[in-house]
Every structure is written in structure tokens, then in C-alpha cells.
Design a protein around this motif. Structure first.
Motif, PDB file in Angstrom:
ATOM      1  N   LEU A 236       5.528   6.736  -9.007  1.00 36.73           N
ATOM      2  CA  LEU A 236       5.625   7.666  -7.881  1.00 36.73           C
ATOM      3  C   LEU A 236       5.773   6.902  -6.567  1.00 36.73           C
ATOM      4  O   LEU A 236       6.604   7.250  -5.721  1.00 36.73           O
ATOM      5  N   ARG A 237       4.985   5.870  -6.419  1.00 34.46           N
ATOM      6  CA  ARG A 237       5.029   5.063  -5.197  1.00 34.46           C
ATOM      7  C   ARG A 237       6.404   4.430  -5.007  1.00 34.46           C
ATOM      8  O   ARG A 237       6.919   4.355  -3.889  1.00 34.46           O
ATOM      9  N   ILE A 238       6.997   3.966  -6.103  1.00 30.76           N
ATOM     10  CA  ILE A 238       8.329   3.367  -6.039  1.00 30.76           C
ATOM     11  C   ILE A 238       9.368   4.428  -5.686  1.00 30.76           C
ATOM     12  O   ILE A 238      10.304   4.168  -4.918  1.00 30.76           O
ATOM     13  N   ASP A 239       9.197   5.646  -6.219  1.00 33.00           N
ATOM     14  CA  ASP A 239      10.120   6.723  -5.883  1.00 33.00           C
ATOM     15  C   ASP A 239      10.053   7.054  -4.391  1.00 33.00           C
ATOM     16  O   ASP A 239      11.081   7.281  -3.740  1.00 33.00           O
ATOM     17  N   VAL A 240       8.849   7.092  -3.833  1.00 33.08           N
ATOM     18  CA  VAL A 240       8.695   7.332  -2.396  1.00 33.08           C
ATOM     19  C   VAL A 240       9.337   6.190  -1.605  1.00 33.08           C
ATOM     20  O   VAL A 240      10.001   6.420  -0.585  1.00 33.08           O
ATOM     21  N   LEU A 241       9.161   4.964  -2.058  1.00 33.88           N
ATOM     22  CA  LEU A 241       9.791   3.808  -1.412  1.00 33.88           C
ATOM     23  C   LEU A 241      11.311   3.984  -1.372  1.00 33.88           C
ATOM     24  O   LEU A 241      11.956   3.736  -0.340  1.00 33.88           O
ATOM     25  N   LYS A 242      11.898   4.403  -2.469  1.00 32.60           N
ATOM     26  CA  LYS A 242      13.354   4.597  -2.521  1.00 32.60           C
ATOM     27  C   LYS A 242      13.805   5.667  -1.530  1.00 32.60           C
ATOM     28  O   LYS A 242      14.839   5.525  -0.876  1.00 32.60           O
TER      29      LYS A 242
END
Length: 488
Positions: A236-242
Motif C-alpha cells: 500500500l505504501r509503495i502504491d501511495v508513493l507511485k
């Protein structure tokens, strides 16, 4: 140097021990006094025995006292540290259990969302009692260091209504920076220079440099996606980063409950979380962890007491802010950290009255914030949604206004994505009635809430959540620790 530090909620045994040993890593602080206070005589006795053992083993002149009389502990204190959980695990269980009946699945529930808002309602009257005692019996100019969640709400109340010099402290920024340094292949987190700013648990790494070299969005995404562990634990954190272009400080599980997109559909939750540890998104994960930790400590206390006989190793001083702030204030050795304070222009695109978390420097003149920071628009928008909820929640807690409390919960991003207004109104009534013993400001509203509940036609369900695990027994914990030790 000789001065007094009071720790409220000192029965948080593990954390109190960490603060204590960190502070005693400062050579000038050997002669100070620690005054411990808690509502639990049992917990106080346990932590005092541990700290006395540390003092004895290290042949220190440090004084440790313990009392359930808070004013006595605060009398003459120059610094007051709070790590309280009002209502303990009993109230916390309701913060998770009751919202689940209305479809709201929380991992932690201690910052915003339904659980965090009610947690703030329990804490704020007590925080104001602390502040009254600090004003009346602590040393002139005493500083209040708040470690208790909900961080922003507690700090907001202490500054705005308690009228005490307050700073809120959290370790999310340090942990996020350690992750980033690791995925980028740094030998030490010290190689990473960064600007991280926002609000507590929604702080954003808006500038990154590794050994002086700027790190961009694409490089950071690639580094996280290539990491064998974080690529699974922080989906989820990586998706928000993207999507946002910057990395959030907060863990996968915490971040998931501050946003309206990832936990609103039970069948979607499993896609974004990881069950390898509670912090990555497990339903009620922190409640389970806290319960297991309490049970483990009670059972294994003799081992904790024995471990206290070891010498203090200053090389193992933690990156918790408290000891470094005290060192900077008392010795003028400058410390750079991230602090929760009233905005007052520090972040240009957040409200002036909000409690922000942003970089600052500490020396003998106090905490000096780096002003003029502007967040990316998406980060500011996400923070604004939480700030509006926090402001209403604080005002509701101060006034004992159950209608405003319901509006605060209604405006919470995840609650609003899951529940109807009718469900929110009933859920708040149910939570206030269940937690009435810790909500004195709502005593006048409880009879009417009970009456409404007796007539309500809003349907609920008994639901454990999308990703719930049972509390493990002491035997299970022992077996797991033994297996990990053997594997390592």
C-alpha cells in the motif's frame, strides 16, 4: 546537573525503561531524579524495581521515586513525559470491536478513524488535568513531552487549552528513514539526508539525498519494488508513493486506515496488506500485539529484572527524541529532529492552528522549527482531511459535545467511505455508552444515547474483520521465539 523528570504513565514498562537508559547515556545527567507515576501500583512497582536495578548495577547516584500521586511526582519537575493510554486495553478493545459491527476495519485505531477519535476523547480531559498540575506545581517553564496517541489531538489540547509548553514526539520519521536508507543500499541511515514534513503519522519525505546525491521518485520506487521484504510488506505504501510521488513515514497498516481507498471493501483489504506482522495491516493488529506483550511481560518479568543488571551501553542509545532534546536544551549540543508543534507558518499550505510534524533544531534556546516548507498538493490534501477531523474531535472533547463528536467521526476519511450517517450516529452512541467511565465530559449525554440505542433500527453485524488473528498464548510465544532463535 541536577533536575527532575516526571514520567506519567510510567507503567508502560518497556518504553519507560528505554527512556530512562537513553537519558542516562548523557554523561551530565547522572545526578538527576526520575519521578514515576501511574494509576497502577502493580506496574509502578515492577518498573521501579527494574530502574533501581539499573542504577545499582551501573553505580549511579540517580534517584528514582514512584507514586500514584501525580501532583507529588510533578512537583518541581523541569520535564514531564507522558506515555499514558487512558482506559488501557479494555477501552482499546472497544475502539476496534464496536466499529467492526459497522464495517469499519482498523489495524491500529489510535490516531484518527473511529477508534482514534474516541481514544482522543478519553485522553484529552486527562491531558488537561496533567497541564493544570504542571502549571501549578512543576518548575517554572516546565516542558511537557507527549508521547501518547492520538499525538496531534493530545498535543493540540495541551497547547491550545492546557497552556503548557508542549512538544509531541513520535518515531515514525526515524523508522521510515531507516527503511529508505536500507532499500537504497546505504551502509548507515546517517548517509541519508532528508526533509520530512506533514502531520503525525502522515509525514512525507519530500526531499531525499543519499551521500549528497538527490534521490528521485522513480529510483525510490524501483528500490522498494526490488527489495525482497518491503516489496511484500509495504504494498500500500509503495502504491501511495507511485501516485503521490513521495514516500510516507507511516507503516502499511497505519497508513491504510488514514486514507479512504484501501480498507473500505473487505475483499480488497487482503490485496494491500501483509500478515507477516501486525504492523502491515492486520485487523486489530496492534491490540493483539499489545495484549500479547502485556501477558508476556507479566509472565517473564524475572528475566526482564535480571536483564536490568547489565551495564548501560551508550552505543545502544535509541533514536527516540526525548533524551536528545533534553541533552540539547541542557548542554547546548544541537540536535536535529522532527517535532509535533503548532504550525504557525512552518508549513505554508496547512492551517495555522494545526499540529504539524516537521524538522526542527534544539539548543539551549529551545526548539526552533525550519519554516517555509510547502507540501506537494496531494500530501497537503490528505493531511487537511485529517486535520479537520482532529480539530472537530478536540473541540468536541473540550465541550463534551456529542453532536460535534458525531460530525468528527462522520468526516473521518475511512469511516465516511464505509458507513452511512445513520450508522455513524448509532456507532458513536454505542461507543460513548460503552466507554462512559472514561468519558466524564459526556456523562450528561449518556442517558439519551442509551435511549436512542434501545429504539434504533440500524442493523449491525458481529464481524471479526477481514484479517483478524487470535491472541497467542504464552506457550505459543515461547515456541515462536525459540524457533526464531534457532533459525537465526
Amino acid at each position: 546537573m541536577s533536575f527532575k523528570i516526571a514520567i506519567i504513565g510510567a507503567g508502560s514498562v518497556g518504553f519507560t525503561k528505554k527512556l530512562f537508559t537513553d537519558i542516562l547515556c548523557v554523561p551530565e545527567f547522572k545526578d538527576i531524579e526520575f519521578a514515576l507515576t501511574d494509576v497502577s501500583e502493580h506496574n509502578l512497582a515492577m518498573i521501579k524495581a527494574i530502574l533501581d536495578r539499573i542504577v545499582e548495577a551501573n553505580k549511579l547516584p540517580t534517584k528514582v521515586t514512584a507514586t500514584t500521586n501525580r501532583r507529588e511526582a510533578l512537583e518541581g519537575a523541569r520535564y514531564i513525559i507522558s506515555c499514558v493510554r487512558v482506559g488501557g486495553l479494555e477501552a482499546y478493545a472497544d475502539d476496534i470491536r464496536i466499529p467492526l459491527k459497522y464495517g469499519i476495519d482498523q489495524c491500529v485505531g489510535d490516531t484518527i478513524c473511529a477508534g482514534g477519535i474516541l481514544y482522543g476523547q478519553r485522553n484529552i480531559p486527562v491531558i488537561l488535568d496533567f497541564c493544570k498540575d504542571i502549571r501549578e506545581v512543576a518548575a517554572a517553564g516546565a516542558k511537557f513531552l507527549n508521547y501518547a496517541n492520538p499525538m496531534a489531538m493530545n498535543t493540540w489540547a495541551a497547547i491550545e487549552y492546557g497552556k503548557v509548553d508542549t512538544v509531541g514526539l513520535c518515531h515514525g520519521v526515524q523508522h521510515g528513514a531507516e527503511q529508505i536508507a536500507q532499500v537504497l543500499g546505504a551502509k548507515s541511515p546517517k548517509e541519508l539526508d532528508y526533509v520530512c514534513s506533514g502531520i503525525n503519522h502522515q509525514t512525507w519525505f519530500i526531499e531525499l539525498k543519499l551521500n549528497g546525491r538527490p534521490i528521485g521518485k522513480d529510483e525510490l520506487i524501483s528500490a522498494f519494488e526490488a527489495h525482497p521484504v518491503y516489496s511484500k510488506q509495504e504494498k500500500l505504501r509503495i502504491d501511495v508513493l507511485k501516485r503521490f510521488g513521495v514516500y510516507s513515514t507511516e507503516s502499511n497498516g497505519h497508513l491504510s486506515e488514514y486514507l479512504p481507498w484501501y480498507r473500505k471493501r473487505p475483499d480488497e483489504i487482503a490485496r494491500w496488506i501483509d500478515m507477516s506482522d501486525w504492523i502491515h495491516g492486520e485487523t486489530g493488529g496492534y491490540l493483539r500485539y499489545s495484549t500479547e506483550t502485556r501477558n508476556w511481560f507479566e509472565t517473564e518479568y524475572p528475566q526482564f529484572l535480571e536483564a536490568a543488571s547489565k551495564p548501560i551501553d551508550s552505543a545502544k542509545r535509541s533514536n527516540e527524541h526525548a533524551s536528545h532534546i533534553l541533552e540539547a536544551l541542557e548542554t547546548n549540543r544541537v540536535y536535529r529532529g522532527h517535532f509535533n508543534v503548532k504550525n504557525n507558518g512552518v508549513i505554508t499550505n496547512l492551517p495555522q492552528d494545526a499540529i504539524i510534524e516537521s524538522p526542527g533544531f534544539v539548543d539551549r534556546f529551545g526548539i526552533n522549527m525550519a519554516a517555509g516548507i510547502t507540501l506537494p498538493e496531494a500530501c497537503a490534501a490528505t493531511c487537511m482531511a485529517s486535520i479537520n477531523v482532529q480539530r472537530m474531535s478536540v473541540h468536541a472533547a473540550i465541550a463534551g459535545d456529542i453532536d460535534l463528536l458525531k460530525l468528527a467521526v462522520l468526516h473521518d476519511p475511512l469511516v465516511g467511505a464505509v458507513s452511512t450517517p445513520e450508522e455513524v450516529w448509532q456507532m458513536v452512541d454505542e461507543m460513548v455508552v460503552a466507554q462512559a467511565q472514561w468519558l466524564p465530559q459526556y456523562a450528561h449525554a449518556v442517558p439519551a444515547a442509551k435511549e436512542r440505542l434501545s429504539k434504533s433500527k440500524v442493523k449491525t453485524r458481529e464481524w471479526a474483520g477481514a484479517a483478524r488473528r487470535s491472541v497467542r498464548s504464552i506457550e505459543e510465544l515461547r515456541a515462536e521465539k525459540a524457533a526464531l532463535k534457532q533459525a537465526g
